[in-house]
Scaffold this motif. Structure first.
Motif, short mmCIF file in Angstrom:
data_model
loop_
_atom_site.label_atom_id
_atom_site.label_comp_id
_atom_site.label_asym_id
_atom_site.label_seq_id
_atom_site.Cartn_x
_atom_site.Cartn_y
_atom_site.Cartn_z
N TRP A 36 0.83 -1.20 0.00
CA TRP A 36 0.00 0.00 0.00
C TRP A 36 0.87 1.25 0.00
O TRP A 36 0.60 2.20 -0.76
CB TRP A 36 -0.92 -0.02 1.21
CG TRP A 36 -1.64 1.28 1.41
CD1 TRP A 36 -2.63 1.79 0.64
CD2 TRP A 36 -1.39 2.25 2.43
NE1 TRP A 36 -3.03 3.02 1.11
CE2 TRP A 36 -2.28 3.31 2.21
CE3 TRP A 36 -0.51 2.31 3.49
CZ2 TRP A 36 -2.30 4.43 3.04
CZ3 TRP A 36 -0.54 3.41 4.32
CH2 TRP A 36 -1.42 4.47 4.08
N LEU A 37 1.92 1.27 0.84
CA LEU A 37 2.82 2.43 0.86
C LEU A 37 3.53 2.62 -0.48
O LEU A 37 3.69 3.75 -0.96
CB LEU A 37 3.86 2.28 1.99
CG LEU A 37 3.31 2.43 3.41
CD1 LEU A 37 4.39 2.10 4.43
CD2 LEU A 37 2.77 3.82 3.63
N GLU A 40 0.93 4.06 -2.90
CA GLU A 40 0.70 5.48 -2.62
C GLU A 40 1.88 6.33 -3.10
O GLU A 40 1.68 7.42 -3.65
CB GLU A 40 0.46 5.71 -1.12
CG GLU A 40 -0.82 5.13 -0.58
CD GLU A 40 -2.07 5.84 -1.07
OE1 GLU A 40 -2.01 6.77 -1.88
OE2 GLU A 40 -3.16 5.41 -0.64
N SER A 41 3.09 5.83 -2.93
CA SER A 41 4.28 6.56 -3.41
C SER A 41 4.28 6.66 -4.93
O SER A 41 4.61 7.72 -5.50
CB SER A 41 5.56 5.88 -2.93
OG SER A 41 5.62 5.88 -1.52
N LEU A 43 1.64 6.54 -6.91
CA LEU A 43 0.58 7.47 -7.30
C LEU A 43 1.00 8.92 -7.07
O LEU A 43 0.66 9.81 -7.86
CB LEU A 43 -0.71 7.16 -6.54
CG LEU A 43 -1.44 5.87 -6.95
CD1 LEU A 43 -2.62 5.61 -6.01
CD2 LEU A 43 -1.91 5.95 -8.39
N ALA A 44 1.73 9.17 -5.98
CA ALA A 44 2.22 10.53 -5.71
C ALA A 44 3.23 10.96 -6.76
O ALA A 44 3.23 12.13 -7.19
CB ALA A 44 2.83 10.60 -4.32
N ASN A 49 -4.47 10.95 -7.78
CA ASN A 49 -5.14 11.00 -6.48
C ASN A 49 -4.75 9.78 -5.66
O ASN A 49 -4.71 8.66 -6.17
CB ASN A 49 -6.65 11.04 -6.65
CG ASN A 49 -7.13 12.34 -7.25
OD1 ASN A 49 -6.46 13.37 -7.10
ND2 ASN A 49 -8.26 12.30 -7.93
N PRO A 50 -4.49 9.98 -4.35
CA PRO A 50 -4.12 8.83 -3.51
C PRO A 50 -5.33 7.94 -3.22
O PRO A 50 -6.48 8.38 -3.28
CB PRO A 50 -3.60 9.48 -2.23
CG PRO A 50 -4.28 10.81 -2.19
CD PRO A 50 -4.46 11.24 -3.62
N LEU A 51 -5.04 6.66 -2.91
CA LEU A 51 -6.12 5.75 -2.52
C LEU A 51 -6.67 6.13 -1.14
O LEU A 51 -7.88 6.27 -0.97
CB LEU A 51 -5.61 4.31 -2.47
CG LEU A 51 -5.28 3.66 -3.81
CD1 LEU A 51 -4.68 2.29 -3.59
CD2 LEU A 51 -6.52 3.56 -4.66
N SER A 54 -1.85 10.48 0.74
CA SER A 54 -0.57 10.64 0.04
C SER A 54 0.56 10.53 1.04
O SER A 54 0.37 10.76 2.25
CB SER A 54 -0.54 11.99 -0.67
OG SER A 54 -0.59 13.03 0.29
N PRO A 55 1.76 10.18 0.59
CA PRO A 55 2.89 10.03 1.50
C PRO A 55 3.20 11.30 2.30
O PRO A 55 3.51 11.23 3.48
CB PRO A 55 4.06 9.65 0.59
CG PRO A 55 3.42 9.03 -0.60
CD PRO A 55 2.12 9.73 -0.77
#
Length: 193
Positions: A36-37, A40-41, A43-44, A49-51, A54-55
């Motif tokens: 997941w991390l 998110e990274s 996607l950033a 858009n984050p799930l 955002s980190p």
């Protein structure tokens, strides 16, 4: 590999439980968090858009936790994480035991379930006391056997005869680890047995 070593290995495998379930669960949870991390990274970096968060938002939230949380809450969370760590450490270090006992045999590996031993001991104690089925219950632990005798009302039970019968039954099994029997005779008798 010698036959004795192979027998010991088979007996250990049957009397001890695997820690694979706890290992798979722990690694699965950790893998899900790290995936997941990583997502998110990614996607950033792609400016999507984050799930969930955002980190940088997650980092700001983590940095603000000490200022926005009561000290008792931080202490409780730390204690909870410490307990979780100790539980996982204990699960990794201590051997898991199944409710089984090894029977000494020179030719093969013989393992008997604790419920089978309990049933046989109950039957032998019941016959020695002259009681009906259901008046004797037995529980078998790692190192002890507890026999609970509920005699018929008004009829006494010879504790020594029951104890001798239970000891003889356990001795007949030649268990690799001796288990000590304790006999408890209940004061309130069973009616109509």
């Amino acid at each position: 590999m010698s036959q004795d070593r192979a027998i010991r290995r088979l007996v250990r495998r049957e009397t001890h439980s695997s820690r694979a379930g706890a290992s798979v669960l722990t690694s699965g949870v950790l893998a899900a968090v790290f995936l997941w991390l990583a997502l998110e990274s990614a996607l950033a970096l792609l400016q999507e858009n984050p799930l969930l968060a955002s980190p940088d938002r997650l980092g700001r939230w983590l940095a603000g936790v000490p200022a926005n949380t009561l000290p008792a809450g931080l202490t409780a969370a730390g204690a909870g994480l410490a307990v979780l760590g100790l539980v996982l450490l204990a699960a990794a270090i201590t051997p898991g035991r199944r409710a089984r006992h090894a029977v000494h045999s020179a030719r093969s590996a013989v393992v008997v379930d604790g419920e089978v031993i309990a049933s046989a001991v109950s039957r032998r104690a019941r016959l020695a006391a002259g009681l009906a089925p259901g008046q004797v219950t037995t529980t078998v632990g790692k190192r002890a056997v507890r026999v609970l005798v509920r005699p018929t009302s008004g009829v006494s039970v010879d504790r020594n005869a029951v104890a001798a019968a239970v000891r003889d039954e356990l001795a007949a099994y030649a268990l690799d680890r001796p288990i000590a029997p304790t006999i408890h005779i209940v004061r309130e008798g069973a009616l109509g047995q």
